[in-house]
Write an enzyme that holds these catalytic residues in place. Structure first.
Site, mmCIF file in Angstrom:
data_model
loop_
_atom_site.group_PDB
_atom_site.id
_atom_site.type_symbol
_atom_site.label_atom_id
_atom_site.label_comp_id
_atom_site.label_asym_id
_atom_site.label_seq_id
_atom_site.Cartn_x
_atom_site.Cartn_y
_atom_site.Cartn_z
ATOM 1 N N CYS A 1 -55.428 103.766 183.320
ATOM 2 C CA CYS A 1 -56.872 103.539 183.350
ATOM 3 C C CYS A 1 -57.220 102.563 182.234
ATOM 4 O O CYS A 1 -57.270 102.948 181.059
ATOM 5 C CB CYS A 1 -57.634 104.851 183.181
ATOM 6 S SG CYS A 1 -59.418 104.617 183.162
ATOM 7 N N GLY A 2 -57.460 101.308 182.605
ATOM 8 C CA GLY A 2 -57.780 100.301 181.604
ATOM 9 C C GLY A 2 -59.128 100.525 180.958
ATOM 10 O O GLY A 2 -59.273 100.417 179.730
#
Length: 353
Positions: free
Chosen positions: A107-108
């Site tokens: 999850c950036g």
């Protein structure tokens, strides 16, 4: 906290951020023990205890996830992470990412929020002016969040992902709008990407219902495709998100695209999707539409932006090793919460509409 609602139990404490419009609920207290020696093992445990897709879930950890993501305390677009110990002292913290349907390996936007939180909360010391790197262990590996500071304030975060690798190009997929050609890449999680114009669509809020429908069709159609398999095993395998994008006029620094990423069971990323941007960068470098050192201005369906790039020093990496990518955005704190579950509450951990 024990989400059975027993009186006197500790509340679940969170600090909430948004990164380019996408929420990220950081759980800082009230978690039950999470078995495992590494973040990846803890993630596998959480998935095993929680099931997958829309199957019933059991276990104290997954009760907390449902409590925080479901109404009335959350909503179908909520996203968050459980802060857990890192794999070793080379990282500042570990995290288990979660959404309305379960857990994810990358999850950036969450990594950016965690970097900002770690500095803003004083967990990681930082200068008033300059940069500091926050190292975070996530289920797909160790990632970095370089937090940018000016005048004692966090002004941005650069997410440095695990290497991104293109797995397949122009895979034909039948949809209700005809056959489209899809590219597949692994960037901490597996993403499929397709130009929205192939579906006769534009990336606009008005067309979101059709974009979501197409994203779900494509994800389902690729469920058994061999390119979605990751060599490190099932935890990192299977399409996580579908990136539907459109080309916009180039900027002086490089290409400009707008996208919406449809993930899990039809959830929409309000941000331009950090790890999805990593996947797009690898695809674009391979096809020659992005040169090393150029910037991709990546816009979300709600108009927020990330800036992605492949550092020139990383561009010579072998294709099978993947490309190290960097994605820069902004993250802002939106609130701090202590969530409770009353033992007499008939809705228990909540519901989703």
């Amino acid at each position: 906290m024990s989400p059975t609602g027993a009186p006197g139990t500790d509340p679940v404490r969170t600090t909430d951020y948004h990164t380019a419009g996408e929420p990220f609920r950081i759980v800082t207290g009230g978690l039950p023990p999470v078995p495992g020696d590494t973040v990846a093992e803890r993630c596998a445990t959480a998935i095993g205890a929680g099931g997958s897709g829309t199957a019933p879930r059991r276990g104290a950890l997954d009760d907390v996830r449902r409590l925080l993501v479901q109404e009335p305390r959350g909503h179908a677009g909520m996203y968050g992470g459980f802060v857990v110990p890192p794999d070793d002292d080379g990282a500042h913290l570990g995290v288990l990412f979660w959404h309305k349907d379960g857990y994810s390996t990358a999850c950036g936007h969450g990594t950016m929020a965690l970097g900002a939180w770690a500095v803003d909360s004083g967990r990681v010391p930082a200068p008033d002016d300059g940069d500091v790197q926050v190292r975070i262990d996530v289920p797909s590996g160790r990632v970095g969040a370089t937090v940018h500071r000016t005048g004692g304030r966090t002004t941005g975060v650069t997410f440095r992902n695990v290497p991104a690798r293109v797995a397949a190009r122009r895979v034909p997929v039948a949809t209700g709008r005809g056959v489209v050609e899809v590219d597949i890449a692994h960037a901490g999680a597996c993403y499929a990407a397709v130009p929205a114009r192939q579906l006769g669509l534009k990336v606009t809020p008005a067309e979101l219902p059709e974009l979501v429908r197409a994203g779900r069709e494509i994800r389902a159609a690729l469920a058994t495709h061999p390119a979605t398999w990751h060599p490190e095993g099932p935890l990192l395998s299977g399409v996580y998100g579908v990136v539907l994008y459109e080309e916009l006029a180039d900027t002086p620094l490089g290409p400009h695209q707008r996208n919406v990423t449809v993930f899990a069971d039809g959830q929409i990323d309000r941000s331009p999707c950090g790890s999805g941007t990593s996947a797009r960068l690898a695809m674009m470098v391979e096809e020659g539409t992005l040169a090393p050192g150029q910037d991709l201005l990546h816009e979300s369906v709600c108009g927020t932006v990330f800036t992605g790039r492949v550092p020139e020093a990383e561009a010579a990496r072998a294709a099978d090793a993947g490309l190290v990518t960097e994605v820069t955005g902004t993250a802002y704190r939106t609130g701090e919460h202590a969530f409770h579950l009353d033992p007499h509450d008939g809705l228990a951990t909540g519901f989703l509409l």
